[in-house]
Design a protein around this motif. Structure first.
Motif, PDB file in Angstrom:
ATOM      1  N   GLU A 180       0.806  -1.220   0.000  1.00  0.00           N
ATOM      2  CA  GLU A 180       0.000   0.000   0.000  1.00  0.00           C
ATOM      3  C   GLU A 180       0.840   1.272   0.000  1.00  0.00           C
ATOM      4  N   ASP A 181       2.133   1.142   0.320  1.00  0.00           N
ATOM      5  CA  ASP A 181       3.012   2.313   0.285  1.00  0.00           C
ATOM      6  C   ASP A 181       3.536   2.597  -1.123  1.00  0.00           C
ATOM      7  N   ASN A 182       3.344   1.660  -2.030  1.00  0.00           N
ATOM      8  CA  ASN A 182       3.889   1.797  -3.378  1.00  0.00           C
ATOM      9  C   ASN A 182       2.885   2.340  -4.387  1.00  0.00           C
ATOM     10  N   MET A 208     -16.936  -7.168  -2.876  1.00  0.00           N
ATOM     11  CA  MET A 208     -16.602  -5.916  -3.557  1.00  0.00           C
ATOM     12  C   MET A 208     -15.101  -5.700  -3.483  1.00  0.00           C
ATOM     13  N   ASP A 209     -14.538  -5.218  -4.591  1.00  0.00           N
ATOM     14  CA  ASP A 209     -13.100  -5.002  -4.662  1.00  0.00           C
ATOM     15  C   ASP A 209     -12.827  -3.918  -5.695  1.00  0.00           C
ATOM     16  N   ILE A 210     -11.722  -3.189  -5.499  1.00  0.00           N
ATOM     17  CA  ILE A 210     -11.382  -2.081  -6.389  1.00  0.00           C
ATOM     18  C   ILE A 210     -10.548  -2.533  -7.582  1.00  0.00           C
ATOM     19  N   SER A 211     -10.012  -3.764  -7.518  1.00  0.00           N
ATOM     20  CA  SER A 211      -9.132  -4.246  -8.583  1.00  0.00           C
ATOM     21  C   SER A 211      -9.919  -5.077  -9.600  1.00  0.00           C
ATOM     22  N   SER A 212     -10.013  -4.571 -10.809  1.00  0.00           N
ATOM     23  CA  SER A 212     -10.700  -5.320 -11.866  1.00  0.00           C
ATOM     24  C   SER A 212      -9.938  -6.590 -12.217  1.00  0.00           C
ATOM     25  N   ASP A 258      -5.835  -0.646  -6.937  1.00  0.00           N
ATOM     26  CA  ASP A 258      -6.296  -0.960  -8.293  1.00  0.00           C
ATOM     27  C   ASP A 258      -5.141  -0.979  -9.289  1.00  0.00           C
ATOM     28  N   LEU A 259      -4.035  -0.281  -8.957  1.00  0.00           N
ATOM     29  CA  LEU A 259      -2.857  -0.285  -9.826  1.00  0.00           C
ATOM     30  C   LEU A 259      -1.854  -1.363  -9.407  1.00  0.00           C
ATOM     31  N   PHE A 260      -1.723  -1.559  -8.102  1.00  0.00           N
ATOM     32  CA  PHE A 260      -0.775  -2.569  -7.618  1.00  0.00           C
ATOM     33  C   PHE A 260      -1.196  -3.966  -8.053  1.00  0.00           C
ATOM     34  N   TYR A 261      -2.504  -4.268  -7.872  1.00  0.00           N
ATOM     35  CA  TYR A 261      -2.997  -5.594  -8.251  1.00  0.00           C
ATOM     36  C   TYR A 261      -3.419  -5.589  -9.719  1.00  0.00           C
ATOM     37  N   ASN A 262      -2.412  -5.533 -10.584  1.00  0.00           N
ATOM     38  CA  ASN A 262      -2.650  -5.628 -12.019  1.00  0.00           C
ATOM     39  C   ASN A 262      -2.803  -7.104 -12.394  1.00  0.00           C
ATOM     40  N   ASP A 263      -2.832  -7.399 -13.674  1.00  0.00           N
ATOM     41  CA  ASP A 263      -3.045  -8.782 -14.112  1.00  0.00           C
ATOM     42  C   ASP A 263      -1.966  -9.727 -13.589  1.00  0.00           C
ATOM     43  N   VAL A 264      -0.713  -9.256 -13.607  1.00  0.00           N
ATOM     44  CA  VAL A 264       0.402 -10.106 -13.171  1.00  0.00           C
ATOM     45  C   VAL A 264       0.334 -10.370 -11.679  1.00  0.00           C
ATOM     46  N   GLU A 265       0.193  -9.294 -10.867  1.00  0.00           N
ATOM     47  CA  GLU A 265       0.166  -9.450  -9.419  1.00  0.00           C
ATOM     48  C   GLU A 265      -1.075 -10.220  -8.952  1.00  0.00           C
TER      49      GLU A 265
END
Length: 275
Positions: free
Chosen positions: A5-7, A81-85, A11-18
């Motif tokens: 969460e510091d990075n 519910m989650d913010i990461s698509s 929604d951006l950190f948990y992209n398809d790869v992560e």
């Protein structure tokens, strides 16, 4: 080691790869399963319930909710519910049983009042303590989340949020926001003397018994904001009617140069009701 969460925002950190890496890791799956079972133990549900999974990710916790044995009060129906698509895409790919919503919990829980019997959240709410832009505050995001979570639960409903606080200040910020929303709340730590300490925020709506879910377990801090407010009000009335309050007021009036009736042994004593 830096915290995710510091990075970046979730929604951006948990992209398809992560998201795929998180979902397929046997270590993470085992940890997630252990914490979900612990959350269910703290909820102490006795019958199949309608549960909100906050920050449901790829549905790892949801799978467990759907598979709870009938003898243990299940299986449960759930909405996540989650913010990461990307996380939700993983859940759809794995064909989990719950319904899922793409939403930012920092903007509130978008369901009608009294919709859910209970709620769980695994490793999600600490993300609310980070503000990505200058016009958004962690306090505001926490307030919107807990206020709307409180409204979405039925009276007597419970919620258990496992989270990883960065420090004591962040832990206090989260628990205080829950209390201000009206929850009865308790904080429980598993394995507090180890690096793998797990923190659980146990919440109840409308006077539900928080301690009943964790009976016999030590180091539980229990709060009830409404009970505290009532107690504070009662203490204020008692002081106002007592001798100490009268003597203090007399002293204030004398300091202003006003004439005050002399005190006696009867000052502040309650009179008997006259018939």
């Amino acid at each position: 080691m830096s915290r995710p969460e510091d990075n970046l925002p979730p929604d951006l950190f948990y992209n398809d790869v992560e998201s795929r890496k998180y979902t397929t890791s046997s270590r993470i799956r085992n940890i997630q399963a252990d914490m979900t079972h612990r959350a269910l133990e703290l909820l102490d549900l006795r019958e199949p319930s309608f549960i909100l999974d906050v920050g449901c990710g790829s549905g790892l916790s949801g799978e467990i909710l759907s598979s709870v044995d009938p003898e243990e009060g299940g299986p449960h129906t759930w909405v996540g519910m989650d913010i990461s698509s990307s996380m939700l895409a993983q859940a759809l790919e794995r064909d989990v049983e719950g319904d899922m919503l793409l939403a930012d919990i920092g903007q509130g829980v978008p369901f009608r009042p009294g919709t859910f019997d209970a709620a769980i959240s695994i490793s999600a709410i600490q993300w609310l303590c980070n503000a990505e832009t200058s016009d958004v505050s962690p306090e505001g995001r926490l307030k919107r989340f807990f206020d709307s979570l409180y409204a979405s639960l039925k009276r007597g409903g419970k919620a258990v949020c496992q989270f990883y606080p960065k420090n004591a200040q962040q832990r206090s910020m989260i628990s205080t926001a829950a209390i201000k929303a009206g929850f009865g709340a308790g904080i429980l730590e598993d394995d507090p003397e180890t690096k793998s300490v797990k923190v659980y925020l146990v919440l109840s709506v409308g006077g539900g018994d928080v301690t009943g879910a964790v009976s016999g377990i030590q180091d539980v801090d229990v709060y009830d904001s409404r009970r505290r407010e009532r107690k504070r009000g009662k203490e204020f009335v008692e002081k106002k009617e007592g001798k100490a309050w009268i003597m203090r007021k007399k002293g204030q009036m004398e300091a202003k140069g006003k004439v005050v009736k002399a005190s006696s042994k009867y000052t502040g004593r309650k009179r008997k009701t006259a018939f």
